[in-house]
Design an enzyme around this catalytic site. Sequence first.
Site, PDB file in Angstrom:
ATOM      1  N   ASP A   1       0.860  -1.180   0.000  1.00  0.00           N
ATOM      2  CA  ASP A   1       0.000   0.000   0.000  1.00  0.00           C
ATOM      3  C   ASP A   1       0.903   1.239   0.000  1.00  0.00           C
ATOM      4  OD1 ASP A   1      -2.427   1.418   0.164  1.00  0.00           O
ATOM      5  OD2 ASP A   1      -2.204   1.623   2.328  1.00  0.00           O
TER       6      ASP A   1
ATOM      7  N   ASP B   1      -0.250   5.035   1.047  1.00  0.00           N
ATOM      8  CA  ASP B   1      -0.489   5.899   2.207  1.00  0.00           C
ATOM      9  C   ASP B   1      -0.464   5.086   3.494  1.00  0.00           C
ATOM     10  OD1 ASP B   1      -0.938   8.377   0.787  1.00  0.00           O
ATOM     11  OD2 ASP B   1      -2.811   7.490   0.086  1.00  0.00           O
TER      12      ASP B   1
ATOM     13  N   ASP C   1      -1.186  -0.933   6.027  1.00  0.00           N
ATOM     14  CA  ASP C   1      -1.328  -0.311   7.343  1.00  0.00           C
ATOM     15  C   ASP C   1      -2.740  -0.462   7.899  1.00  0.00           C
ATOM     16  OD1 ASP C   1      -2.297   1.583   5.310  1.00  0.00           O
ATOM     17  OD2 ASP C   1      -2.554   2.961   7.010  1.00  0.00           O
TER      18      ASP C   1
END
Length: 260
Positions: free
Chosen positions: A13, A15, A209
């Site tokens: 990922d 961000d 995250d």
Amino acid sequence: MAERKPIESWLTDMDGVLMHEGIPVPGADAFIKRLRESDTPFLVLTNNSIYTPRDLHARLSRIGLDVPVANIWTSALASAQFLDEQRPGGTAYVIGEAGLTTALHDIGYVLTDVEPDYVVLGETRTYSFEALTKAIRLINDGARFIATNPDEIGPSAEGALPATGSVAALITKATGQEPYFVGKPNPLMMRSGLNAIGAHSESSAMIGDRMDTDVRAGLEAGMETFLVLTGVTKAGEVDRYPYRPSTVVDSIADLVERIA
């Protein structure tokens, strides 16, 4: 439990993993550099459909992360590929930005508000009541409902913003029609990304995250999963979920040495 194959390719990922509020996460540059120097297949994924891969390449370059355009995979690209497979050369009414409209133009779709095959909802910072009303009426008239991703909120300097999932819920409430979400946690986005780099889930890893999108998507696609604690999900929240990541690490910096 069967022993997993060595990791030969990586999906990550963007961000919360490589960057946070426009600032690179320490170790992200070393991770990308190691991937490129070792010729390891990899993709940077994002559910954000606003930007084209070229836009994202430029944004990442400005903060010192050199990710080639070909190594960026967005929910807009995954949605366009899905539509191209389902109904080649179709038509769509689109709510979204250049990342989504460009992806649809590139597969030969015609964007129209006259009897479209699909209403395609993506992310924008300027959702229009007029555009949403048009989408609702088109869906009520028979257009199929697609959304790029189910994220309900997005980050900004001022705080949370309503994102695609929240706006999709508004349309669903008005039409009774649930959208088909293409982006994470739909494993379809992961599989299409793996196909784009010629990788296999059994020897691939997903870094994210968020437990509810990144880890779930990687798990359901059959990949090894790594949760980093530099973004949305915090260490104390992991046990709230009915599934677990393969490994929890503090940040992307802890994974640089895992690259063969």
